[in-house]
Design an enzyme around this catalytic site. Structure first.
Site, short mmCIF file in Angstrom:
data_model
loop_
_atom_site.label_atom_id
_atom_site.label_comp_id
_atom_site.label_asym_id
_atom_site.label_seq_id
_atom_site.Cartn_x
_atom_site.Cartn_y
_atom_site.Cartn_z
N ARG A 15 0.83 -1.19 0.00
CA ARG A 15 0.00 0.00 0.00
C ARG A 15 0.88 1.26 0.00
NH1 ARG A 15 -3.55 -1.42 5.23
NH2 ARG A 15 -1.56 -2.45 5.75
N LYS A 75 1.76 1.94 7.45
CA LYS A 75 2.08 1.10 8.60
C LYS A 75 3.03 1.83 9.55
CE LYS A 75 0.97 -2.43 9.43
NZ LYS A 75 -0.19 -2.78 10.29
N TYR A 94 -0.95 4.26 10.83
CA TYR A 94 -1.37 3.24 11.80
C TYR A 94 -0.20 2.98 12.73
CZ TYR A 94 -5.49 2.13 8.95
OH TYR A 94 -6.68 2.22 8.27
N HIS A 96 -0.70 1.21 16.34
CA HIS A 96 -0.93 0.00 17.14
C HIS A 96 0.11 -0.13 18.26
CE1 HIS A 96 -3.95 -1.34 14.28
NE2 HIS A 96 -3.10 -1.15 13.29
N GLU A 118 -5.80 4.52 13.79
CA GLU A 118 -6.71 3.54 14.40
C GLU A 118 -7.37 4.02 15.69
OE1 GLU A 118 -2.82 2.60 16.43
OE2 GLU A 118 -3.44 3.15 14.39
N ARG A 202 -25.86 -4.04 18.99
CA ARG A 202 -25.17 -4.43 17.77
C ARG A 202 -25.67 -5.79 17.27
NH1 ARG A 202 -22.60 -2.18 13.42
NH2 ARG A 202 -21.12 -3.66 12.51
N SER A 219 -21.70 -13.15 23.51
CA SER A 219 -20.39 -13.77 23.71
C SER A 219 -20.06 -13.95 25.18
CB SER A 219 -19.31 -12.91 23.06
OG SER A 219 -18.03 -13.54 23.17
N VAL A 238 -12.02 -9.02 17.60
CA VAL A 238 -12.35 -8.19 18.77
C VAL A 238 -11.39 -7.00 18.87
CG1 VAL A 238 -13.43 -10.03 20.09
CG2 VAL A 238 -10.96 -9.69 20.25
N LEU A 239 -11.92 -5.88 19.34
CA LEU A 239 -11.15 -4.65 19.42
C LEU A 239 -11.54 -3.87 20.65
CD1 LEU A 239 -9.23 -2.52 18.04
CD2 LEU A 239 -11.31 -1.56 17.04
N ILE A 268 -4.51 -9.31 15.24
CA ILE A 268 -3.10 -9.52 15.52
C ILE A 268 -2.32 -8.21 15.63
CG2 ILE A 268 -2.44 -9.82 13.10
CD1 ILE A 268 -1.08 -11.79 16.14
N ASP A 269 -2.74 -7.15 14.92
CA ASP A 269 -2.07 -5.86 15.04
C ASP A 269 -2.12 -5.31 16.46
OD1 ASP A 269 -0.94 -5.32 12.61
OD2 ASP A 269 -2.71 -4.35 11.78
N ASN A 299 -0.63 -7.44 8.37
CA ASN A 299 -1.06 -6.35 7.47
C ASN A 299 -1.93 -6.95 6.36
OD1 ASN A 299 1.23 -7.66 6.33
ND2 ASN A 299 1.60 -5.93 4.98
N MET A 300 -3.02 -7.55 6.76
CA MET A 300 -3.88 -8.26 5.80
C MET A 300 -4.25 -7.43 4.58
SD MET A 300 -6.32 -10.51 8.35
CE MET A 300 -7.28 -11.24 7.02
#
Length: 365
Positions: A15, A75, A94, A96, A118, A202, A219, A238-239, A268-269, A299-300
């Site tokens: 990117r 990134k 980003y 993270h 983010e 949600r 959940s 999840v975030l 994973i980030d 970095n999908m």
């Protein structure tokens, strides 16, 4: 302002932070934009397109950093780039940081005025994370399905099955943008999908808008354990804003799963939501632990850089313009939502969740 757009050098990252059209808008507003040669090639943008948009091309990345007031990336900086930064330079990308103490310490020691995509929050939404979450969510269902293939170590089950055979069962942890996208694509492939979330409002929404082969459940640890033995693919999305992701599936829980099942850790980030996760790359995207395939690419969206770069610029350009216009010194007064994006400034940490993750004192702006 002088804005620098370096080429991304993280492994398998194609990117670029701004499209030529985005550069043209910045130049029109009177800013100077330096773009590193070939920075856009991975996303299908030529140097000629950037030049026509008004950018100045530089081969020497060190010179680009030296000349620029603000660096705009995709990134987070990696150690090879640390020495390029100037003291108190602005950075917008980003970050993270909750999952990266080394980078956090570097930004603080260098006094970098770092704003993250983010963590920028507007009315409870994360508008600069959402486009990449959508890409990653859609990819998660596709990659999970692909890696069920026997040649990847999976169980050999086709996600949608065929007439007279079983379909895959997919569990999606988290019903946000990424989770919704993952569920929709998995459902489109023909799998049986269950989304888990702790936000009942949600869940009601997802129940209304997702396909008939998508179910919703509240959940909990027990619910996850109950579903795991039947799952063929588990997608973790999840975030917690700015913080490390909670570990919803432990190493011990892998023993409940069928051998050849696939875990896709979109979180994973932010450290990952499976205890056994560790970052992987597009070149080597998976590893197998206890017979379970783990897909944990950090970095999908880099796999689909043209789509991702357009989506990213669509979301970020407004804020790049604002930073360029007002500068780091005034942006939080002129555009208060940028307070949520500010992570470090002149050696001070302004993100509480990151401070808690690394035991570093933080302040409120």
């Amino acid at each position: 302002m002088i804005i620098g757009v370096p080429k991304e050098i993280k492994t398998d990252e194609y990117r670029v932070s701004i499209t030529p059209a985005g550069v043209a808008e910045l130049v029109k507003e009177g800013h100077t934009v330096y773009v590193q040669n070939s920075a856009g090639e991975g996303s299908g943008f030529s140097d000629t397109e950037y030049e026509k948009a008004g950018a100045a091309l530089l081969t020497d990345v060190a010179k680009l950093f030296k000349l620029s007031d603000m660096i705009v990336k995709v990134k987070e900086p990696i150690p090879l780039e640390y020495e390029l930064f100037k003291q108190k330079q602005m950075l917008f990308t980003y970050l993270h940081l909750a999952a990266d103490k080394v980078q956090t310490e570097f930004l603080l020691e260098k006094g970098i005025r770092a704003f993250s995509y983010e963590t920028l929050e507007v009315n409870g939404r994360l508008p600069l994370l959402e486009p990449m979450s959508e890409v990653a969510g859609k990819m998660a269902a596709l990659m999970g399905s692909v890696h069920l293939g026997k040649y990847h170590g999976g169980s050999g089950l086709l996600a949608g099955g065929v007439t007279g055979t079983h379909r895959a069962k997919v569990m999606v942890l988290g019903g946000g943008v990424a989770g919704k996208a993952a569920a929709e694509v998995a459902a489109g492939l023909g799998a049986d999908v269950t989304i888990l979330d702790i936000n009942m409002e949600r869940l009601h929404y997802l129940n209304d808008v997702t396909p008939a082969n998508v179910a919703t459940l509240y959940s909990s640890h027990d619910t996850i354990k109950d579903l795991l033995p039947e799952c063929d693919i588990v997608v973790g999305t999840v975030l917690i804003h700015g913080a490390k992701a909670p570990k919803l599936i432990t190493k011990e829980m892998l023993g409940l799963m069928k051998k050849g099942s696939v875990l896709v850790d979109v979180s994973i980030d932010q450290g990952g939501c499976f205890e056994t996760s560790h970052p992987t790359t597009h070149t080597h995207p998976t590893f197998i632990e206890d017979g379970i395939v783990h897909y944990c690419v950090a970095n999908m969206p880099g796999a689909y850089p043209r789509t991702s770069t357009y989506a990213l610029t669509n979301a970020t350009l407004k804020y790049v313009k604002a930073l360029a216009k007002h500068g780091a010194e005034n942006i939080c007064q002129e555009l208060p939502v940028m307070v949520s994006s500010l992570n470090t400034y002149d050696g001070v940490l302004y993100n509480k969740a990151v401070g808690e993750a690394h035991d570093i004192k933080s302040k409120v702006w």
